[in-house]
Design a protein around this motif. Structure first.
Motif, mmCIF file in Angstrom:
data_model
loop_
_atom_site.group_PDB
_atom_site.id
_atom_site.type_symbol
_atom_site.label_atom_id
_atom_site.label_comp_id
_atom_site.label_asym_id
_atom_site.label_seq_id
_atom_site.Cartn_x
_atom_site.Cartn_y
_atom_site.Cartn_z
ATOM 1 N N LEU A 1 32.619 46.564 49.438
ATOM 2 C CA LEU A 1 33.853 46.834 49.995
ATOM 3 C C LEU A 1 34.539 45.786 50.978
ATOM 4 C CD1 LEU A 1 31.866 50.155 50.090
ATOM 5 C CD2 LEU A 1 33.422 49.790 48.625
ATOM 6 N N LEU A 2 34.214 45.422 51.284
ATOM 7 C CA LEU A 2 34.794 44.893 53.007
ATOM 8 C C LEU A 2 35.559 43.319 52.515
ATOM 9 C CD1 LEU A 2 35.175 44.103 56.110
ATOM 10 C CD2 LEU A 2 33.412 43.076 56.164
ATOM 11 N N ALA A 3 34.812 42.644 51.224
ATOM 12 C CA ALA A 3 35.713 41.827 50.920
ATOM 13 C C ALA A 3 36.255 42.560 49.582
ATOM 14 C CB ALA A 3 34.884 41.493 50.017
ATOM 15 N N MET A 4 36.705 43.705 49.344
ATOM 16 C CA MET A 4 37.778 44.539 48.127
ATOM 17 C C MET A 4 38.989 44.640 49.296
ATOM 18 S SD MET A 4 35.630 46.197 45.921
ATOM 19 C CE MET A 4 36.958 46.916 45.339
ATOM 20 N N SER A 5 38.095 45.129 50.456
ATOM 21 C CA SER A 5 39.313 45.348 51.179
ATOM 22 C C SER A 5 40.519 44.844 51.722
ATOM 23 C CB SER A 5 38.968 45.946 52.976
ATOM 24 O OG SER A 5 38.711 45.185 53.493
ATOM 25 N N ARG A 6 40.146 43.064 51.893
ATOM 26 C CA ARG A 6 41.255 42.473 52.140
ATOM 27 C C ARG A 6 41.823 41.860 51.022
ATOM 28 N NH1 ARG A 6 36.001 39.927 54.259
ATOM 29 N NH2 ARG A 6 35.634 40.154 56.415
ATOM 30 N N SER A 7 41.804 42.386 49.663
ATOM 31 C CA SER A 7 42.416 41.826 48.636
ATOM 32 C C SER A 7 43.163 42.323 48.449
ATOM 33 C CB SER A 7 41.677 42.348 47.428
ATOM 34 O OG SER A 7 41.895 42.114 46.348
ATOM 35 N N SER A 8 44.629 41.868 48.084
ATOM 36 C CA SER A 8 45.820 42.430 48.401
ATOM 37 C C SER A 8 45.864 43.972 46.746
ATOM 38 C CB SER A 8 47.008 41.704 47.432
ATOM 39 O OG SER A 8 46.688 41.178 46.209
ATOM 40 N N SER A 9 44.951 43.989 45.873
ATOM 41 C CA SER A 9 44.705 44.524 44.975
ATOM 42 C C SER A 9 43.346 45.462 44.629
ATOM 43 C CB SER A 9 45.362 44.286 43.781
ATOM 44 O OG SER A 9 44.773 42.993 42.603
ATOM 45 N N SER B 1 40.917 47.681 41.702
ATOM 46 C CA SER B 1 41.035 48.036 41.032
ATOM 47 C C SER B 1 40.037 49.153 40.249
ATOM 48 C CB SER B 1 40.551 47.270 39.690
ATOM 49 O OG SER B 1 39.773 46.966 39.768
ATOM 50 N N ALA B 2 39.877 50.299 39.878
ATOM 51 C CA ALA B 2 39.298 50.793 39.839
ATOM 52 C C ALA B 2 38.108 50.797 38.737
ATOM 53 C CB ALA B 2 39.232 51.941 38.992
ATOM 54 N N GLN B 3 37.635 49.796 37.978
ATOM 55 C CA GLN B 3 37.150 49.190 37.240
ATOM 56 C C GLN B 3 36.116 48.336 38.380
ATOM 57 O OE1 GLN B 3 35.795 49.804 33.950
ATOM 58 N NE2 GLN B 3 33.921 49.139 34.903
ATOM 59 N N ASP B 4 36.419 47.723 39.658
ATOM 60 C CA ASP B 4 36.070 46.960 40.633
ATOM 61 C C ASP B 4 35.077 47.561 41.459
ATOM 62 O OD1 ASP B 4 36.977 44.335 39.667
ATOM 63 O OD2 ASP B 4 38.414 44.558 40.668
ATOM 64 N N LEU B 5 35.569 48.744 41.702
ATOM 65 C CA LEU B 5 34.667 49.673 42.733
ATOM 66 C C LEU B 5 33.423 50.196 42.053
ATOM 67 C CD1 LEU B 5 36.927 51.506 44.649
ATOM 68 C CD2 LEU B 5 35.577 50.111 45.405
ATOM 69 N N GLN B 6 34.185 50.467 40.696
ATOM 70 C CA GLN B 6 32.348 51.014 39.338
ATOM 71 C C GLN B 6 31.951 49.952 39.947
ATOM 72 O OE1 GLN B 6 32.262 54.097 38.624
ATOM 73 N NE2 GLN B 6 30.570 53.637 37.193
ATOM 74 N N THR B 7 31.726 49.283 39.571
ATOM 75 C CA THR B 7 30.804 47.769 39.091
ATOM 76 C C THR B 7 29.851 48.164 41.256
ATOM 77 O OG1 THR B 7 32.152 46.446 37.925
ATOM 78 C CG2 THR B 7 30.311 45.100 39.399
ATOM 79 N N VAL B 8 30.704 48.103 42.157
ATOM 80 C CA VAL B 8 30.078 48.319 43.416
ATOM 81 C C VAL B 8 29.450 49.662 43.486
ATOM 82 C CG1 VAL B 8 30.201 48.913 45.632
ATOM 83 C CG2 VAL B 8 31.730 47.061 44.768
ATOM 84 N N ALA B 9 29.258 51.008 42.773
ATOM 85 C CA ALA B 9 28.523 51.537 42.371
ATOM 86 C C ALA B 9 27.199 51.713 41.787
ATOM 87 C CB ALA B 9 29.893 52.857 42.013
ATOM 88 N N GLY C 1 44.809 49.841 50.002
ATOM 89 C CA GLY C 1 45.081 50.959 48.541
ATOM 90 C C GLY C 1 44.618 51.716 48.086
ATOM 91 N N GLY C 2 43.335 52.422 48.466
ATOM 92 C CA GLY C 2 42.853 53.779 48.092
ATOM 93 C C GLY C 2 43.342 54.026 47.265
ATOM 94 N N HIS C 3 44.872 54.698 48.056
ATOM 95 C CA HIS C 3 44.897 56.432 47.307
ATOM 96 C C HIS C 3 45.332 55.712 45.650
ATOM 97 C CE1 HIS C 3 48.914 54.334 48.704
ATOM 98 N NE2 HIS C 3 49.704 54.532 48.290
ATOM 99 N N THR C 4 46.450 55.066 45.414
ATOM 100 C CA THR C 4 46.016 54.274 44.077
ATOM 101 C C THR C 4 45.512 53.977 43.596
ATOM 102 O OG1 THR C 4 45.857 51.463 44.300
ATOM 103 C CG2 THR C 4 48.441 52.384 45.351
#
Length: 558
Positions: free
Chosen positions: A453-461, A463-471, A500-503
């Motif tokens: 999640l920390l790495a994703m917070s630094r990302s410019s975009s 994706s729901a699928q990436d977060l699902q993978t984290v889950a 970017g969480g709201h998107t």
């Protein structure tokens, strides 16, 4: 003694005839005759009561078969009711006729009749010609007379009870227990009359020195029912006495609260808070004995539902209301914390009892670490005075569950290495039954998810699928497993706080909510977040707006 008995019988016949005459005529001469004999009749009533109180109800009826007629005629005579203490003595006499345990329909009917007469005495609303003549002569309008009579009568009895309470062991000044019991019985049909409130309050507050409770159970039940239905309003001191003296009333108050909380659709925490405050239970729980019973009922509900999130949230809201009531009652605790939480470390309870609002935000991390250390010592090392095992420590911790939610936010907002103390605190909160090895595994999973999640917070975009993978980082496939629930809540926190969480929030939640149970869990989490932010004064318009939008959409689908 025999002479007194004969004299009383003769007097009885005389006054029975007098009452019949007064009852049948309403001339001015009859009224004058009544007034001339009021003092003598009151003295007869007093002697009658002294004789009746020594007999049981059956003996009374055998000795004076027409006693009901005599008392009824007296009770319907406004001049007698208005004179000095005649009304009070009539009440005592009627109470002597009541069968405590009616054995047949005749005795039950007699009890009902007596209750009706008592109700008439204390709340008479009949303003017939006799009353009009009498009150006009005194300069009062009839409509003002009876309420004043009732009020004075009640205040007199309440004053007598308070004096009885203060008399201690001075038996000469104390009211006889039988009279107190009779008064409580008399009040049963009159509980909801506002003018009777002082007497009800005095009966509840004034304790005798008897080893057994002298107030009637039906009195406690009637008062409790009226309180729960908001038909009467008593001072908190009287409510506390009621629940301390009659445990079934306290249990019914808790069940009444549970019924409100579970009836109809699921309630938001704001509504739950209103129900809880309205119940008077948090205020009454400032007395440790009441708190312990209420807490035990919450414990049973928690165990029966296998730790349902809704029950945990309710316990947390109740605890918050209780702490507020405690602070409002006194800045210094009247009772030691140990009396409220006897099975856990007092030092741990003291730290958890702190309001995060009173701690600078820069010190939140330090406080959370301290909580984790105390809990870990209590759970794993069995020190610090804990004698209830891990469950008792966890049960205490969930009372103040807002600290656990703060842990998740602190971890997500920090770029530093996640402190082990905070990882342990989260793992324990979500999996209190886990052993050391299982809890260590959960900590490893959570640490890995936080890294992603920390790495994703630094990302410019995002994706729901990436977060699902984290889950799916957790190895446990059981979606109800503590580790999976913990990871879901971390992801929800991330969506609420990440730029970017709201998107992608709705897409992620759609993928996450496999079952109705998880959907309800997500609704509960969002509602709890909004509730806690508001309480702590945490301002984040974007996060709050997103949480409200998600809540609205989810609630339309369940």
């Amino acid at each position: 003694m025999a002479q007194d008995s004969v004299a009383l019988s003769c007097d009885y016949q005389f006054w029975m005839q007098k009452l019949s005459v007064w009852d049948q005529a309403s001339t001015l001469e009859t009224q004058q005759d009544t007034c001339l004999h009021l003092a003598q009749f009151q003295e007869f009533l007093r002697k009658m009561y002294e004789a009746l109180k020594e007999m049981d109800s059956n003996t009374v009826i055998e000795r004076f078969p027409t006693i009901g007629q005599l008392l009824a005629k007296a009770c319907w005579n406004p001049f007698i009711l208005a004179y000095d203490e005649s009304q009070k003595i009539l009440i005592w006499c009627l109470c002597c006729l009541i069968n405590k345990e009616p054995q047949n329909s005749g005795q039950s009917k007699l009890n009902s009749w007596i209750q009706g007469v008592l109700s008439h005495i204390l709340s008479a609303l009949r303003f017939d010609k006799e009353v009009a003549l009498f009150t006009q002569g005194l300069g009062y309008a009839p409509i003002d007379y009876y309420p004043g009579l009732l009020k004075n009568m009640v205040l007199s009895l309440a004053s007598e009870l308070r004096e009885n309470h203060l008399s201690g062991f001075n038996t000469q000044r104390r009211m006889a227990p039988e009279r107190v019991a009779s008064l409580s019985r008399v009040c049963v049909p009159l509980i909801t009359l506002t003018d009777v409130d002082p007497l009800v309050e005095a009966l509840l507050i004034c304790h005798g020195r008897e080893p057994q409770e002298i107030l009637q159970p039906e009195f406690f039940e009637a008062v409790n029912e009226a309180i729960l239905l908001k038909k009467i309003s008593l001072p908190m001191s009287a409510v506390v006495c009621l629940w301390l003296r009659h445990l079934p009333s306290l249990e019914k108050a808790m069940l009444h609260l549970f019924e409100k909380l579970i009836s109809g659709e699921r309630n938001c925490l704001r509504r739950i808070e209103c129900f809880i405050k309205d119940s008077s239970l948090p205020q009454a729980a400032c007395h440790p004995a009441i708190f312990r019973i209420v807490d035990e009922m919450f414990r049973c509900a928690l165990l029966e539902t296998d730790g349902a999130p809704e029950i945990i949230a309710t316990i947390q809201v109740f605890t918050q209301c209780f702490v507020e009531a405690l602070e409002k009652e006194s800045k210094q605790l009247r009772f030691a914390l140990k009396t409220y939480f006897p099975y856990t470390s007092p030092s741990l309870a003291m730290v958890l009892l702190q309001d995060p609002q009173d701690i600078p935000r820069g010190h939140w991390l330090q406080t959370l670490k301290h909580i984790s250390e105390l809990l870990r010592e209590a759970v794993e090392d069995q020190t610090h005075g804990s004698r209830g095992g891990p469950f008792e420590s966890w049960f205490l911790f969930i009372h103040f569950g807002g600290w656990a939610e703060m842990v998740a936010e602190q971890l997500l907002m920090s770029a530093a290495e996640p402190p082990t103390a905070l990882l342990w605190l989260l793992a324990f909160y979500y999996g209190p039954r886990d052993g050391r090895q299982q809890r260590a595994q959960t900590m490893v999973q959570v640490k890995a998810v936080l890294g992603h999640l920390l790495a994703m917070s630094r990302s410019s975009s995002l994706s729901a699928q990436d977060l699902q993978t984290v889950a799916g980082q957790g190895t446990d496939t059981d979606l109800r497993a503590p580790a999976q629930q913990l990871i879901r809540h971390l992801l929800l926190n991330f969506l609420l706080w990440a730029p970017g969480g709201h998107t992608i929030a709705w897409d992620v939640i759609t993928l996450m909510a496999h079952t109705a149970e998880i959907t309800h869990e997500i609704i509960g989490f969002l509602d709890q977040s909004l509730y806690r932010w508001n309480r702590l004064g945490i301002e984040s318009p974007r996060s709050e707006k997103l949480a409200r939008e998600l809540l609205k959409e989810l609630r339309t689908q369940v």
